[in-house]
Design an enzyme around this catalytic site. Structure first.
Site, PDB file in Angstrom:
ATOM      1  N   HIS A 260      65.237  39.270  38.467  1.00  0.00           N
ATOM      2  CA  HIS A 260      65.762  37.914  38.435  1.00  0.00           C
ATOM      3  C   HIS A 260      64.728  36.923  37.905  1.00  0.00           C
ATOM      4  O   HIS A 260      64.863  35.714  38.108  1.00  0.00           O
ATOM      5  CB  HIS A 260      66.225  37.509  39.839  1.00  0.00           C
ATOM      6  CG  HIS A 260      67.383  38.326  40.322  1.00  0.00           C
ATOM      7  ND1 HIS A 260      68.691  37.944  40.146  1.00  0.00           N
ATOM      8  CD2 HIS A 260      67.417  39.527  40.940  1.00  0.00           C
ATOM      9  CE1 HIS A 260      69.496  38.869  40.658  1.00  0.00           C
ATOM     10  NE2 HIS A 260      68.731  39.840  41.142  1.00  0.00           N
TER      11      HIS A 260
ATOM     12  N   GLU B 145      39.469  46.372  33.902  1.00  0.00           N
ATOM     13  CA  GLU B 145      38.009  46.406  34.028  1.00  0.00           C
ATOM     14  C   GLU B 145      37.475  47.717  33.479  1.00  0.00           C
ATOM     15  O   GLU B 145      36.352  47.777  32.962  1.00  0.00           O
ATOM     16  CB  GLU B 145      37.586  46.225  35.492  1.00  0.00           C
ATOM     17  CG  GLU B 145      36.105  45.902  35.644  1.00  0.00           C
ATOM     18  CD  GLU B 145      35.751  45.412  37.036  1.00  0.00           C
ATOM     19  OE1 GLU B 145      35.713  44.187  37.249  1.00  0.00           O
ATOM     20  OE2 GLU B 145      35.534  46.262  37.928  1.00  0.00           O
TER      21      GLU B 145
ATOM     22  N   LYS C 112      28.739  35.357  36.019  1.00  0.00           N
ATOM     23  CA  LYS C 112      27.978  35.288  37.274  1.00  0.00           C
ATOM     24  C   LYS C 112      26.636  34.595  37.076  1.00  0.00           C
ATOM     25  O   LYS C 112      26.220  33.750  37.878  1.00  0.00           O
ATOM     26  CB  LYS C 112      27.743  36.705  37.825  1.00  0.00           C
ATOM     27  CG  LYS C 112      28.978  37.403  38.365  1.00  0.00           C
ATOM     28  CD  LYS C 112      28.578  38.772  38.898  1.00  0.00           C
ATOM     29  CE  LYS C 112      29.746  39.526  39.488  1.00  0.00           C
ATOM     30  NZ  LYS C 112      29.345  40.850  40.018  1.00  0.00           N
TER      31      LYS C 112
ATOM     32  N   GLU D 269      30.068  35.685  46.131  1.00  0.00           N
ATOM     33  CA  GLU D 269      31.296  35.294  46.826  1.00  0.00           C
ATOM     34  C   GLU D 269      31.374  35.924  48.211  1.00  0.00           C
ATOM     35  O   GLU D 269      31.712  35.260  49.203  1.00  0.00           O
ATOM     36  CB  GLU D 269      32.526  35.701  46.001  1.00  0.00           C
ATOM     37  CG  GLU D 269      32.628  35.040  44.638  1.00  0.00           C
ATOM     38  CD  GLU D 269      32.016  35.874  43.524  1.00  0.00           C
ATOM     39  OE1 GLU D 269      32.425  35.700  42.374  1.00  0.00           O
ATOM     40  OE2 GLU D 269      31.122  36.705  43.823  1.00  0.00           O
TER      41      GLU D 269
ATOM     42  N   GLY E  30      33.252  50.171  41.931  1.00  0.00           N
ATOM     43  CA  GLY E  30      33.997  49.385  42.910  1.00  0.00           C
ATOM     44  C   GLY E  30      35.492  49.591  42.837  1.00  0.00           C
ATOM     45  O   GLY E  30      36.172  49.730  43.857  1.00  0.00           O
ATOM     46  N   ARG E  31      36.039  49.642  41.633  1.00  0.00           N
ATOM     47  CA  ARG E  31      37.490  49.779  41.487  1.00  0.00           C
ATOM     48  C   ARG E  31      37.978  51.193  41.781  1.00  0.00           C
ATOM     49  O   ARG E  31      39.181  51.438  41.782  1.00  0.00           O
ATOM     50  CB  ARG E  31      37.908  49.338  40.087  1.00  0.00           C
ATOM     51  CG  ARG E  31      37.234  50.102  38.961  1.00  0.00           C
ATOM     52  CD  ARG E  31      37.454  49.392  37.620  1.00  0.00           C
ATOM     53  NE  ARG E  31      36.732  50.013  36.518  1.00  0.00           N
ATOM     54  CZ  ARG E  31      35.452  49.802  36.238  1.00  0.00           C
ATOM     55  NH1 ARG E  31      34.732  49.005  37.001  1.00  0.00           N
ATOM     56  NH2 ARG E  31      34.875  50.385  35.193  1.00  0.00           N
TER      57      ARG E  31
ATOM     58  N   LYS F 121      27.840  46.287  48.223  1.00  0.00           N
ATOM     59  CA  LYS F 121      26.859  47.362  48.067  1.00  0.00           C
ATOM     60  C   LYS F 121      25.437  46.834  48.224  1.00  0.00           C
ATOM     61  O   LYS F 121      24.620  47.404  48.943  1.00  0.00           O
ATOM     62  CB  LYS F 121      27.037  48.034  46.707  1.00  0.00           C
ATOM     63  CG  LYS F 121      26.128  49.235  46.489  1.00  0.00           C
ATOM     64  CD  LYS F 121      26.379  49.884  45.141  1.00  0.00           C
ATOM     65  CE  LYS F 121      27.737  50.527  45.059  1.00  0.00           C
ATOM     66  NZ  LYS F 121      27.940  51.271  43.797  1.00  0.00           N
TER      67      LYS F 121
END
Length: 546
Positions: A389, A358, A509, A216, A272-273, A210
């Site tokens: 399994h 979050e 951050k 990152e 964002g999510r 954004k």
């Protein structure tokens, strides 16, 4: 709207649930089904082509009544209406939470600060479709005139988890002439492996940030730029043919070398999510085409409307959210297993981890005071039958209560002999085994010696939902994601927390940026705790030797 200042645990409805839990928590599902032969048909809800069987939960009609009373008293309906109206329900950031606007029809109107945002949404969708048709049709050409054959999405968090989940979920519908890769981790291995077998001449990067400053994402974008220029003769003009942006920062996008005509906007009222159906989904639209993408949006909207209008007793997201409250806060269950019996949904549990944790991993209420109950379960899972399994042992015979969501589709996208019947037989069997278990008497009747009996007993009484859809289509995926989005919101309303901010990601951050500078300047004085100082010094020393 005014939010009640009284903590939820002081509501009479909460106290009634606590007393009810004391009375019924030991009741076994075997007994509940024995007393009500119609329970399996009665305790279901269906909407938008999604059927929820919640009969294998440790609830009675009285439990459900009390949970629904709690939702009413917590003003859930008012909060739902406020969200859909575009009110600033994200209180700590002073913003609406309007992901529902991303999938609203063109004819709708949702006002934010006096402006109808729906036309803006559809303008971006139309602009996305134009680029997508050029890439898929071959008219978008790279710097050397070659067609694009590979698309790499660079993002992190919601700018990665949504797109990669949607691509994997809808791969059946994707254009197989195109290769799709997703880069998120700042670990250089992620980028190096993504481009190892690709040609810069035929690769298009989508950089999703954004602000266009996310550490990152922009670190990976810079490496992508260098890689592309290295294979394209170093001509900076090539960047505009091989990069597009999903951002709101035109200045930084232009500085990077991307043509702002190929910048796709999204808004600060989209978390964002919650953004996979915005321009963040550009890679999804390239993969499956504009028509399928709009079908996915229609599926989202259908579940949105159900959530907005359906009575709570038949409201799928509300029921799922309330059941989560019941287990999290009264049974003390700390996790939820999401178990899709559909290989295409292999990344769906990972996607839900951000959506749920979050959103609801919060320790203060909307007014800033501490919460008075546990919030935010840990979500995890893997596709069936693989999990059977590995970790199902813990769910069946372990000491922890782990509610499960089984996700099932009637039709296979890849029918192959008996595979799908065997798959569905397994999921139905797991739900039955978790609920009813196997008693010591049943084990002995099978001929097991007494010493072995305790090892083969299944206590049962392990709760689960079964979510059944006809087929995994783009629309079905939209419905499924919206179902969980609104279940998360329901839980957040009950807990009186802000499900739409994420301040918890900020501190790390800030500290990371400080430490980056300290690593780069070995003589700089360190002023962290003794452990962190020692780790930085050891890294500096070992790095110099390597």
């Amino acid at each position: 709207m005014t939010i009640k200042s009284v903590p939820i645990t002081r509501f009479p409805e909460w106290r009634a649930l606590a007393a009810h839990y004391h009375d019924v928590h030991a009741t076994h599902l075997r007994d509940l089904f024995a007393k009500d032969p119609t329970r399996g048909e009665r305790m279901t809800a269906e909407a938008a082509g999604v059927r929820l069987d919640y009969s294998k939960n440790r609830v009675s009609d009285e439990t459900l009544r009390l949970l629904l009373d709690l939702a009413t008293e917590a003003q859930l309906k008012d909060r739902i209406d406020a969200m859909f109206r575009g009110e600033k329900i994200n209180v700590s950031e002073g913003r609406p939470a309007l992901h529902v606007a991303l999938r609203t029809p063109k004819t709708a109107s949702i006002m934010v600060d006096g402006v109808n945002v729906v036309p803006q949404v559809h303008a971006v969708l139309d602009k996305m479709a134009q680029l997508v048709n050029r890439v898929r049709g071959g008219s978008w050409r790279g710097h050397t005139g070659k067609r694009i054959t590979a698309v790499i999405n660079i993002g992190i968090g919601g700018s990665d988890l949504g797109p990669v989940m949607a691509y994997e979920a809808l791969r059946y519908y994707s254009d197989r002439a195109l290769t799709f890769r997703f880069v998120s981790n700042v670990d250089g291995t992620d980028f190096a492996e993504a481009v190892r077998d690709l040609s810069p001449e035929e690769t298009l990067f989508i950089v999703s940030s954004k602000t266009f400053t996310t550490l990152e994402t922009m670190t990976n974008a810079a490496s992508a730029r260098a890689w592309a220029l290295g294979g394209l003769g170093g001509d900076n003009a090539a960047i505009a043919k091989h990069f597009v942006a999903v951002s709101t920062n035109a200045e930084e996008v232009s500085k990077f070398g991307i043509d702002t005509a190929n910048m796709f906007e999204f808004w600060d009222w989209v978390g964002g999510r919650y953004s996979m159906d915005s321009a963040i989904g550009l890679s999804t639209m390239i993969a499956i085409g504009p028509e399928n993408f709009r079908s996915m949006l229609a599926g989202f909207h259908e579940m949105d409307e159900h959530f907005r209008t359906a009575p709570f007793a038949q409201n799928l997201p509300v029921l799922m959210g309330l059941l989560s409250i019941w287990y999290n806060d009264f049974f003390g269950a700390q996790t939820v297993a999401v178990l899709p019996y559909e290989q295409y949904l292999k990344r769906f549990p990972a996607y839900l981890q951000q959506l749920t944790m979050e959103s609801n991993g919060k320790h203060v209420r909307l007014d800033g005071t501490p919460v008075s109950c546990d919030t935010g379960s840990v979500y995890w899972g893997e596709p069936g039958t693989n999990g059977q399994h590995s970790f199902y042992q813990l769910i069946h015979q372990g000491t922890r209560l782990i509610p499960c969501d089984f996700i099932v589709f009637v039709d296979s996208l890849n029918p192959l002999g008996q595979h799908h019947d065997i798959l569905l037989a397994n999921v139905f069997a797991q739900g039955e085994a978790l609920a009813f278990g196997k008693t010591a008497a049943e084990v002995r009747a099978e001929g097991s010696p007494d010493w072995l009996v305790p090892h083969r007993v299944f206590e049962g009484n392990r709760p689960s939902n079964t979510i059944l859809l006809q087929k995994l289509t783009p629309a079905a995926l939209g419905k499924l994601v919206a179902l969980y989005e609104h279940s998360v919101f329901t839980q957040g309303v009950i807990w009186q927390i802000d499900s739409f901010d994420q301040w918890g990601v900020e501190l790390g951050k800030v500290l990371a940026k400080r430490i980056i500078a300290e690593i780069a300047t070995p003589n700089e004085t360190l002023e962290h705790d003794s452990s962190t100082n020692a780790l930085i010094r050891r890294y500096r020393m070992l790095k110099e030797k390597s």
